[in-house]
Design an enzyme around this catalytic site. Structure first.
Site, mmCIF file in Angstrom:
data_model
loop_
_atom_site.group_PDB
_atom_site.id
_atom_site.type_symbol
_atom_site.label_atom_id
_atom_site.label_comp_id
_atom_site.label_asym_id
_atom_site.label_seq_id
_atom_site.Cartn_x
_atom_site.Cartn_y
_atom_site.Cartn_z
ATOM 1 N N ASN A 1 0.875 -1.172 0.000
ATOM 2 C CA ASN A 1 0.000 0.000 0.000
ATOM 3 C C ASN A 1 0.909 1.219 0.000
ATOM 4 O O ASN A 1 1.415 1.638 1.034
ATOM 5 C CB ASN A 1 -0.886 -0.039 1.250
ATOM 6 C CG ASN A 1 -1.847 1.141 1.301
ATOM 7 O OD1 ASN A 1 -1.745 2.066 0.485
ATOM 8 N ND2 ASN A 1 -2.755 1.121 2.251
ATOM 9 N N ARG B 1 -2.441 -1.874 -3.662
ATOM 10 C CA ARG B 1 -3.645 -1.071 -3.506
ATOM 11 C C ARG B 1 -3.497 0.126 -4.448
ATOM 12 O O ARG B 1 -2.502 0.844 -4.384
ATOM 13 C CB ARG B 1 -3.754 -0.573 -2.067
ATOM 14 C CG ARG B 1 -4.899 0.387 -1.894
ATOM 15 C CD ARG B 1 -4.920 0.974 -0.508
ATOM 16 N NE ARG B 1 -6.055 1.863 -0.384
ATOM 17 C CZ ARG B 1 -5.999 3.029 0.228
ATOM 18 N NH1 ARG B 1 -4.884 3.446 0.783
ATOM 19 N NH2 ARG B 1 -7.072 3.791 0.297
ATOM 20 N N HIS C 1 -12.808 3.255 -0.343
ATOM 21 C CA HIS C 1 -12.846 2.213 0.708
ATOM 22 C C HIS C 1 -13.503 0.937 0.178
ATOM 23 O O HIS C 1 -14.025 0.138 0.958
ATOM 24 C CB HIS C 1 -13.664 2.667 1.947
ATOM 25 C CG HIS C 1 -13.022 3.731 2.766
ATOM 26 N ND1 HIS C 1 -13.758 4.684 3.455
ATOM 27 C CD2 HIS C 1 -11.725 3.997 3.049
ATOM 28 C CE1 HIS C 1 -12.943 5.484 4.106
ATOM 29 N NE2 HIS C 1 -11.700 5.101 3.879
ATOM 30 N N ARG D 1 -11.951 16.024 7.402
ATOM 31 C CA ARG D 1 -12.678 16.367 6.161
ATOM 32 C C ARG D 1 -14.118 16.742 6.468
ATOM 33 O O ARG D 1 -14.757 16.113 7.312
ATOM 34 C CB ARG D 1 -12.661 15.164 5.203
ATOM 35 C CG ARG D 1 -11.324 14.916 4.577
ATOM 36 C CD ARG D 1 -11.332 13.653 3.734
ATOM 37 N NE ARG D 1 -10.342 12.719 4.216
ATOM 38 C CZ ARG D 1 -10.279 11.431 3.863
ATOM 39 N NH1 ARG D 1 -11.147 10.942 3.002
ATOM 40 N NH2 ARG D 1 -9.356 10.657 4.356
ATOM 41 N N GLU E 1 -8.114 -5.020 4.752
ATOM 42 C CA GLU E 1 -7.954 -4.706 3.331
ATOM 43 C C GLU E 1 -6.769 -5.470 2.735
ATOM 44 O O GLU E 1 -6.805 -5.874 1.579
ATOM 45 C CB GLU E 1 -7.774 -3.196 3.157
ATOM 46 C CG GLU E 1 -9.073 -2.440 3.391
ATOM 47 C CD GLU E 1 -8.875 -0.969 3.740
ATOM 48 O OE1 GLU E 1 -8.484 -0.701 4.902
ATOM 49 O OE2 GLU E 1 -9.091 -0.117 2.883
#
Ligand code: AMP
Length: 400
Positions: A9, A93, A182, A243, A386
């Site tokens: 990743n 990823r 996601h 955010r 993940e």
């Protein structure tokens, strides 16, 4: 046949990795190279059954980071393989697959070119992902590499849910639409939820809540994404750590005029200085906010309440889109570890006949069914994984 699959990743300033024996799902080693290109960089390597190892050499770029990762994996004391050629495949990823990639693919020159072309949609992520792919190629020429896209799971979202209410031309010209992110996490927990309940994904209407420093919610039907809260970028939807999530778009032009803010400043404001951090003026971390709220800090309380309100609003909207709900899943840092937030979110869903069990809810970081007796939808906590999902997708793509 057992395959060794390395999952990478690669972010803008860090690279996380895990080496798996597949299909056993066994983690042989994992680690992270941090502060790439920044002073104080280091690699921390955690081999299975051996002590952790830290290398504080300068990591000037992604190529250096990847070569240090391979060096750690074959290190005589801390390594877990003798030679890098024992690694059968690498899964990466990749954040943005646009409308081109709706499933994981084996990397070739065309795939790389397309990931590069999509960088306009994910300028912070796709170039870093590509650097990781190219650095691996340099060290093990000819290695089979898979690209697993964060957006791919959401390719089933129908046009009425992915189109924005702006002139169609912007979709044609710039690809402005909802993509969702996601995806690997939502897909993983959806699969696990079906396994845990002993059902086929097609039998279940699910809402998965990935609540971490970045948060998103997905409505899942027939095992496929029907709608998701993140949009054209990962800024839309829930109020997150830093955010803003959804807001009236007129606020942007208002602030540009009043505060003479540039596009870059607005971007920074909405991505890095907003969310629960912006409201509380205290922290983006829910542990800090919970503690401050308990100590009587009203703004910390407000930030948590705003976060929870938005999550509840999406759950209600998605239950409507799904025309029912069988499973509500909580995952990621906050979803897995905060009984308080889960309890607050699950209040007031009597119309769905959804009730949480306070005792069962008192768990952190492990799989559990936390629904009360009599609750129609099951409420599950499922730690996301993940990396494992990427390893198993890589096995599928590269194993053939
Ligand atoms: P993630 O991005 O999935 O790693 O999630 C990180 C976020 O999870 C942190 O910013 C915290 O807000 C939250 N978190 C992690 N552990 C806990 C905990 N024990 N209690 C409450 N929040 C937590």
């Amino acid at each position: 046949m057992i395959m060794k699959v390395l999952v990478i990743n690669s972010g803008s300033s860090s690279i996380k990795y895990q080496l798996f024996d597949m299909p056993e799902n066994k983690v042989l080693a994992k680690g992270i190279a941090e502060r790439i290109g920044i002073r104080g960089s280091c690699l921390t390597h955690y081999p299975d059954q051996k002590p952790a190892y830290r290398n504080e050499e300068d990591i000037t770029d992604h190529g250096v980071a990847i070569s240090l990762i391979f060096a750690a994996l074959i290190h005589p004391d801390h390594g877990v393989v003798r030679d890098v050629r024992e690694i059968d495949a690498i899964g990466h990823r990749v954040v943005h697959g646009g409308e081109i990639f709706n499933q994981p693919v084996l990397v070739d020159s065309t795939v790389k070119e397309n990931i590069r072309r999509l960088s306009g949609l994910a300028p912070l992520h796709n170039p870093a992902n590509l650097l990781g792919i190219e650095a691996c190629e340099q060290i093990i020429p000819g290695i089979r590499q898979a690209a697993v896209f964060d957006t791919a799971f959401h390719h089933t979202i129908p046009p009425q849910a992915f189109m924005y209410g702006i002139p169609y031309w912007y979709y044609e010209e710039y690809g402005i639409r909802k993509y969702g992110f996601h995806g690997t996490s939502h897909q993983y927990v959806a699969r696990r939820a079906a396994e845990i309940l002993g059902k086929q994904p097609a039998e279940l209407k699910m809402i998965s809540c990935h609540l971490g420093s970045g948060s998103s919610i997905t409505a899942i039907q027939n095992g496929q994404s029907l709608d998701t809260s993140m949009g054209f970028t990962p800024l839309e939807g829930l109020v997150m750590g830093t955010r803003s999530g959804d807001l009236d778009p007129a606020i942007i032009t208002f602030l540009m005029e009043k505060e003479k803010m540039s596009a870059a400043e607005i971007n920074d404001l909405l991505n890095n200085r907003s969310g629960v951090l912006g409201i509380s003026a205290l922290s983006s971390d829910f542990r800090d906010l919970a503690k401050a709220a308990a100590d009587g800090n009203d703004r910390a309380r407000l930030a948590i309440d705003v976060f929870v309100h938005r999550v509840r609003k999406y759950i209600g909207a998605y239950a409507a889109e799904l025309n029912g709900l069988d499973v509500l899943v909580f995952t990621a840092g906050l979803g897995e570890n905060s009984p308080e937030i889960r309890a607050q979110i699950c209040q007031g869903f009597d119309y769905l006949e959804l009730w949480i069990d306070p005792e069962k809810n008192n768990i952190r970081g492990k799989e559990a069914d936390i629904s009360a007796q009599g609750s129609k939808p099951r409420i599950l906590v499922i730690p996301t994984n993940e990396e494992l999902m990427i390893a198993s997708e890589t096995l599928q793509v590269a194993g053939n």
